[in-house]
Design a protein around this motif. Sequence first.
Motif, PDB file in Angstrom:
ATOM      1  N   ASP A 242       0.867  -1.181   0.000  1.00  0.00           N
ATOM      2  CA  ASP A 242       0.000   0.000   0.000  1.00  0.00           C
ATOM      3  C   ASP A 242       0.908   1.236   0.000  1.00  0.00           C
ATOM      4  O   ASP A 242       1.431   1.634   1.043  1.00  0.00           O
ATOM      5  CB  ASP A 242      -0.905  -0.018   1.234  1.00  0.00           C
ATOM      6  CG  ASP A 242      -1.859   1.157   1.294  1.00  0.00           C
ATOM      7  OD1 ASP A 242      -1.651   2.169   0.582  1.00  0.00           O
ATOM      8  OD2 ASP A 242      -2.814   1.083   2.079  1.00  0.00           O
ATOM      9  N   ALA A 243       1.117   1.821  -1.181  1.00  0.00           N
ATOM     10  CA  ALA A 243       2.073   2.930  -1.327  1.00  0.00           C
ATOM     11  C   ALA A 243       1.672   4.139  -0.487  1.00  0.00           C
ATOM     12  O   ALA A 243       2.536   4.807   0.077  1.00  0.00           O
ATOM     13  CB  ALA A 243       2.209   3.310  -2.798  1.00  0.00           C
ATOM     14  N   ARG A 244       0.387   4.435  -0.387  1.00  0.00           N
ATOM     15  CA  ARG A 244      -0.053   5.582   0.428  1.00  0.00           C
ATOM     16  C   ARG A 244       0.261   5.346   1.907  1.00  0.00           C
ATOM     17  O   ARG A 244       0.713   6.248   2.593  1.00  0.00           O
ATOM     18  CB  ARG A 244      -1.533   5.863   0.215  1.00  0.00           C
ATOM     19  CG  ARG A 244      -1.807   6.401  -1.174  1.00  0.00           C
ATOM     20  CD  ARG A 244      -3.121   7.158  -1.248  1.00  0.00           C
ATOM     21  NE  ARG A 244      -3.284   7.742  -2.567  1.00  0.00           N
ATOM     22  CZ  ARG A 244      -2.781   8.919  -2.936  1.00  0.00           C
ATOM     23  NH1 ARG A 244      -2.108   9.647  -2.094  1.00  0.00           N
ATOM     24  NH2 ARG A 244      -2.977   9.369  -4.157  1.00  0.00           N
ATOM     25  N   ALA A 245       0.046   4.149   2.378  1.00  0.00           N
ATOM     26  CA  ALA A 245       0.394   3.818   3.762  1.00  0.00           C
ATOM     27  C   ALA A 245       1.909   3.868   3.944  1.00  0.00           C
ATOM     28  O   ALA A 245       2.407   4.347   4.961  1.00  0.00           O
ATOM     29  CB  ALA A 245      -0.153   2.449   4.137  1.00  0.00           C
ATOM     30  N   ARG A 246       2.651   3.376   2.956  1.00  0.00           N
ATOM     31  CA  ARG A 246       4.119   3.394   3.033  1.00  0.00           C
ATOM     32  C   ARG A 246       4.634   4.828   3.145  1.00  0.00           C
ATOM     33  O   ARG A 246       5.557   5.115   3.901  1.00  0.00           O
ATOM     34  CB  ARG A 246       4.705   2.714   1.793  1.00  0.00           C
ATOM     35  CG  ARG A 246       6.215   2.733   1.689  1.00  0.00           C
ATOM     36  CD  ARG A 246       6.901   1.861   2.685  1.00  0.00           C
ATOM     37  NE  ARG A 246       6.442   0.487   2.585  1.00  0.00           N
ATOM     38  CZ  ARG A 246       6.753  -0.445   3.475  1.00  0.00           C
ATOM     39  NH1 ARG A 246       7.514  -0.169   4.506  1.00  0.00           N
ATOM     40  NH2 ARG A 246       6.284  -1.685   3.349  1.00  0.00           N
ATOM     41  N   LEU A 247       4.037   5.750   2.385  1.00  0.00           N
ATOM     42  CA  LEU A 247       4.475   7.145   2.428  1.00  0.00           C
ATOM     43  C   LEU A 247       4.377   7.729   3.840  1.00  0.00           C
ATOM     44  O   LEU A 247       5.158   8.595   4.210  1.00  0.00           O
ATOM     45  CB  LEU A 247       3.670   8.001   1.447  1.00  0.00           C
ATOM     46  CG  LEU A 247       4.037   7.826  -0.022  1.00  0.00           C
ATOM     47  CD1 LEU A 247       3.018   8.528  -0.906  1.00  0.00           C
ATOM     48  CD2 LEU A 247       5.445   8.338  -0.293  1.00  0.00           C
TER      49      LEU A 247
ATOM     50  N   GLY B 248       1.812  12.675  -7.546  1.00  0.00           N
ATOM     51  CA  GLY B 248       1.792  11.306  -8.034  1.00  0.00           C
ATOM     52  C   GLY B 248       0.465  10.885  -8.625  1.00  0.00           C
ATOM     53  O   GLY B 248      -0.597  11.279  -8.150  1.00  0.00           O
ATOM     54  N   THR B 249       0.548  10.087  -9.670  1.00  0.00           N
ATOM     55  CA  THR B 249      -0.663   9.579 -10.318  1.00  0.00           C
ATOM     56  C   THR B 249      -0.684   8.051 -10.368  1.00  0.00           C
ATOM     57  O   THR B 249      -1.715   7.473 -10.673  1.00  0.00           O
ATOM     58  CB  THR B 249      -0.781  10.120 -11.756  1.00  0.00           C
ATOM     59  OG1 THR B 249       0.394   9.757 -12.491  1.00  0.00           O
ATOM     60  CG2 THR B 249      -0.954  11.625 -11.762  1.00  0.00           C
ATOM     61  N   ASN B 250       0.437   7.410 -10.087  1.00  0.00           N
ATOM     62  CA  ASN B 250       0.508   5.949 -10.153  1.00  0.00           C
ATOM     63  C   ASN B 250       1.583   5.475  -9.179  1.00  0.00           C
ATOM     64  O   ASN B 250       2.655   5.043  -9.589  1.00  0.00           O
ATOM     65  CB  ASN B 250       0.826   5.505 -11.581  1.00  0.00           C
ATOM     66  CG  ASN B 250       0.688   4.012 -11.752  1.00  0.00           C
ATOM     67  OD1 ASN B 250      -0.017   3.353 -11.007  1.00  0.00           O
ATOM     68  ND2 ASN B 250       1.371   3.469 -12.743  1.00  0.00           N
ATOM     69  N   LEU B 251       1.284   5.577  -7.890  1.00  0.00           N
ATOM     70  CA  LEU B 251       2.278   5.283  -6.857  1.00  0.00           C
ATOM     71  C   LEU B 251       2.705   3.817  -6.885  1.00  0.00           C
ATOM     72  O   LEU B 251       1.875   2.923  -7.062  1.00  0.00           O
ATOM     73  CB  LEU B 251       1.711   5.623  -5.480  1.00  0.00           C
ATOM     74  CG  LEU B 251       1.211   7.051  -5.283  1.00  0.00           C
ATOM     75  CD1 LEU B 251       0.688   7.237  -3.860  1.00  0.00           C
ATOM     76  CD2 LEU B 251       2.284   8.064  -5.599  1.00  0.00           C
ATOM     77  N   LEU B 252       4.012   3.602  -6.710  1.00  0.00           N
ATOM     78  CA  LEU B 252       4.570   2.256  -6.699  1.00  0.00           C
ATOM     79  C   LEU B 252       5.695   2.198  -5.677  1.00  0.00           C
ATOM     80  O   LEU B 252       6.653   2.975  -5.757  1.00  0.00           O
ATOM     81  CB  LEU B 252       5.094   1.879  -8.095  1.00  0.00           C
ATOM     82  CG  LEU B 252       5.762   0.511  -8.243  1.00  0.00           C
ATOM     83  CD1 LEU B 252       4.793  -0.623  -7.881  1.00  0.00           C
ATOM     84  CD2 LEU B 252       6.301   0.341  -9.660  1.00  0.00           C
ATOM     85  N   THR B 253       5.578   1.274  -4.722  1.00  0.00           N
ATOM     86  CA  THR B 253       6.600   1.094  -3.686  1.00  0.00           C
ATOM     87  C   THR B 253       7.773   0.294  -4.231  1.00  0.00           C
ATOM     88  O   THR B 253       7.590  -0.652  -4.999  1.00  0.00           O
ATOM     89  CB  THR B 253       5.992   0.355  -2.473  1.00  0.00           C
ATOM     90  OG1 THR B 253       4.905   1.097  -1.958  1.00  0.00           O
ATOM     91  CG2 THR B 253       7.028   0.154  -1.376  1.00  0.00           C
ATOM     92  N   PHE B 254       8.971   0.682  -3.769  1.00  0.00           N
ATOM     93  CA  PHE B 254      10.200  -0.066  -4.071  1.00  0.00           C
ATOM     94  C   PHE B 254      10.950  -0.356  -2.795  1.00  0.00           C
ATOM     95  O   PHE B 254      10.960   0.451  -1.866  1.00  0.00           O
ATOM     96  CB  PHE B 254      11.132   0.753  -4.990  1.00  0.00           C
ATOM     97  CG  PHE B 254      10.786   0.626  -6.435  1.00  0.00           C
ATOM     98  CD1 PHE B 254      11.423  -0.296  -7.233  1.00  0.00           C
ATOM     99  CD2 PHE B 254       9.802   1.415  -6.981  1.00  0.00           C
ATOM    100  CE1 PHE B 254      11.077  -0.417  -8.579  1.00  0.00           C
ATOM    101  CE2 PHE B 254       9.449   1.304  -8.307  1.00  0.00           C
ATOM    102  CZ  PHE B 254      10.099   0.384  -9.111  1.00  0.00           C
ATOM    103  N   ARG B 255      11.600  -1.521  -2.780  1.00  0.00           N
ATOM    104  CA  ARG B 255      12.519  -1.884  -1.707  1.00  0.00           C
ATOM    105  C   ARG B 255      13.870  -2.176  -2.369  1.00  0.00           C
ATOM    106  O   ARG B 255      13.926  -2.918  -3.349  1.00  0.00           O
ATOM    107  CB  ARG B 255      12.024  -3.134  -0.977  1.00  0.00           C
ATOM    108  CG  ARG B 255      12.916  -3.538   0.199  1.00  0.00           C
ATOM    109  CD  ARG B 255      12.531  -4.885   0.778  1.00  0.00           C
ATOM    110  NE  ARG B 255      12.977  -5.938  -0.129  1.00  0.00           N
ATOM    111  CZ  ARG B 255      12.198  -6.912  -0.593  1.00  0.00           C
ATOM    112  NH1 ARG B 255      10.931  -6.977  -0.268  1.00  0.00           N
ATOM    113  NH2 ARG B 255      12.687  -7.826  -1.422  1.00  0.00           N
ATOM    114  N   VAL B 256      14.915  -1.561  -1.835  1.00  0.00           N
ATOM    115  CA  VAL B 256      16.272  -1.859  -2.296  1.00  0.00           C
ATOM    116  C   VAL B 256      16.930  -2.699  -1.212  1.00  0.00           C
ATOM    117  O   VAL B 256      17.087  -2.240  -0.073  1.00  0.00           O
ATOM    118  CB  VAL B 256      17.092  -0.568  -2.548  1.00  0.00           C
ATOM    119  CG1 VAL B 256      18.509  -0.936  -2.967  1.00  0.00           C
ATOM    120  CG2 VAL B 256      16.427   0.307  -3.579  1.00  0.00           C
ATOM    121  N   ASP B 257      17.260  -3.939  -1.549  1.00  0.00           N
ATOM    122  CA  ASP B 257      17.984  -4.803  -0.617  1.00  0.00           C
ATOM    123  C   ASP B 257      19.463  -4.417  -0.699  1.00  0.00           C
ATOM    124  O   ASP B 257      20.102  -4.616  -1.735  1.00  0.00           O
ATOM    125  CB  ASP B 257      17.785  -6.268  -0.982  1.00  0.00           C
ATOM    126  CG  ASP B 257      16.345  -6.711  -0.802  1.00  0.00           C
ATOM    127  OD1 ASP B 257      15.659  -6.174   0.075  1.00  0.00           O
ATOM    128  OD2 ASP B 257      15.905  -7.600  -1.572  1.00  0.00           O
TER     129      ASP B 257
END
Length: 131
Positions: free
Chosen positions: A99-104, A119-128
Motif C-alpha cells: 500500500d504505497a499511500r500507507a508506506r508514504l 503522483g498519479t501511479n504510486l509504486l513502492t520499491f525496496r532496495v535490498d
Amino acid sequence: MSGYREIKFRAVTSFQRRIGNPILSRLPQQTLLETTGRKSGLPRRTPIGGRRIGRAFWFVSEYGEKSQYVRNIQAHPQVRVRIKGRWHAGIAHPIPEDDARARLKTLPRLNSTAVRAVGTNLLTFRVDLND
C-alpha cells in the motif's frame, strides 16, 4: 491516462528534470538513487525520498512504471543509493502489492507530501542493500 493527468505528468517531470533534480542532486545530504541507463548504459542519478529500515531502503515512485528511473530499474535492478552522504549498492525490487499511500506515512514527510500531491501511479520499491 486522462488529459489532465498527462499534462500534470509532463509539467512535473519537466520541472524535475530541468530545475529540481539538478539542484537537489548537488546537496550533500540529499538521498540519491543511481540506476544504469537502459539505453546508454551510463549512471543516472535521481534525488528521491525514502528511509533505510535495517538492510533495506524503501521509497515510493510517484509515476510507477512511467518514471524513467523505474524503467532503468526494470532493465538493470542493480542500483546504488546515497544515504546521508554514503553510497550503498543493492538490488531494487518493485513491491506492487504494498500500500504505497500507507508506506508514504512511514517515510520522510516533506518528500512524501510532494509524492502524494503530484503522483498519479504510486509504486513502492525496496532496495535490498549489500552492506
